[in-house]
Design a protein around this motif. Structure first.
Motif, PDB file in Angstrom:
ATOM      1  N   SER A  91      -0.031  -6.350  -0.308  1.00 31.47           N
ATOM      2  CA  SER A  91       0.774  -6.567  -1.522  1.00 31.47           C
ATOM      3  C   SER A  91       1.972  -7.448  -1.205  1.00 31.47           C
TER       4      SER A  91
ATOM      5  N   PRO B 166      -1.553 -11.970  -8.594  1.00 27.67           N
ATOM      6  CA  PRO B 166      -0.936 -10.929  -9.423  1.00 27.67           C
ATOM      7  C   PRO B 166       0.583 -11.083  -9.458  1.00 27.67           C
TER       8      PRO B 166
ATOM      9  N   PRO C  77       2.160  -7.232  -7.621  1.00 26.47           N
ATOM     10  CA  PRO C  77       1.239  -6.793  -6.567  1.00 26.47           C
ATOM     11  C   PRO C  77       1.399  -5.319  -6.189  1.00 26.47           C
TER      12      PRO C  77
ATOM     13  N   LEU D  26      -1.134  -2.940  -7.916  1.00 33.65           N
ATOM     14  CA  LEU D  26      -2.571  -3.023  -7.639  1.00 33.65           C
ATOM     15  C   LEU D  26      -3.063  -1.714  -7.017  1.00 33.65           C
TER      16      LEU D  26
ATOM     17  N   PRO E 116      -5.005  -3.542  -3.100  1.00 35.57           N
ATOM     18  CA  PRO E 116      -4.548  -4.911  -2.824  1.00 35.57           C
ATOM     19  C   PRO E 116      -5.507  -5.725  -1.954  1.00 35.57           C
TER      20      PRO E 116
ATOM     21  N   THR F  88      -8.230  -7.085  -4.012  1.00 32.66           N
ATOM     22  CA  THR F  88      -7.727  -8.197  -4.818  1.00 32.66           C
ATOM     23  C   THR F  88      -7.605  -9.452  -3.976  1.00 32.66           C
TER      24      THR F  88
END
Length: 199
Positions: free
Chosen positions: A97, A118, A121, A124, A127, A130
């Motif tokens: 993140s 994002p 972050p 999330l 992370p 992502t």
């Protein structure tokens, strides 16, 4: 300069922690670094780090992962009186993140549109997942080969830590990342206050 020991979950966390400390010019010097290879060993050894902080300050970082929130994790893990020289911080939800919080820098690194990054972050749920989705959209074939898991069961690509460490060391704009990650900002602020208290 304040000599400080580090304890962390993985190599990527170590690079991020050192980068944060380096943002305070001539204020911190890393004395020793301990890669605990996961949160379980950090939880187990946290009391020992707390005791050792009487002699040399400790900066300990762990991921929140699926725990409810940093305060609840800290209450669960810290069943003892914290020494003032123990700096225990929690990345929400993972150190990834913090890496992606430099939205502009990471978009350039991954060769993707900024809109794919994002803007929150810390919110999330996963992370790392992502980050993988972002890299899948990258125009850089070599980056995909290095970062993305190759086989079923792989947690990451063969040069995951190396690629992201290179980004952190060469391009990561921490001041930009502080704007998008509250947990990173809290860690940075804590280190800033800590130095003023013990110098």
């Amino acid at each position: 300069m304040i000599a400080i020991n580090l304890a962390y979950e993985d190599d990527l966390s170590a690079v991020v922690m050192k980068k944060i400390l380096n943002s305070f010019p001539k204020k911190y010097l890393v004395s020793a670094a301990y890669n605990k290879h996961g949160f379980a060993a950090i939880k187990r050894d946290l009391k020992g780090f707390n005791q050792a902080a009487r002699f040399t300050p400790f900066f300990v970082l762990t991921d929140l992962d699926q725990n409810e929130c940093p305060p609840s994790l800290i209450r669960e893990w810290m069943t003892f009186d914290r020494h003032p020289h123990l700096i225990f911080r929690v990345a929400v939800r993972e150190v990834e993140s913090w890496v992606m919080a430099d939205r502009q820098g990471f978009a350039k690194f991954a060769a993707v549109a900024l809109k794919r990054l994002p803007d929150k972050p810390d919110d999330l749920s996963d992370p790392k997942a992502t980050l993988f989705e972002i890299i899948k959209k990258s125009k850089k074939r070599e980056l995909k080969d290095d970062i993305l898991p190759r086989y079923s069961g792989d947690r990451m690509g063969p040069n995951y830590n190396g690629c992201l460490a290179s980004f952190i060391l060469q391009s990561w704009d921490m001041q930009n990342a502080l704007r998008y990650s509250p947990s990173l900002k809290r860690a940075h602020n804590h280190l800033q206050i800590f130095h003023k208290q013990v110098k």
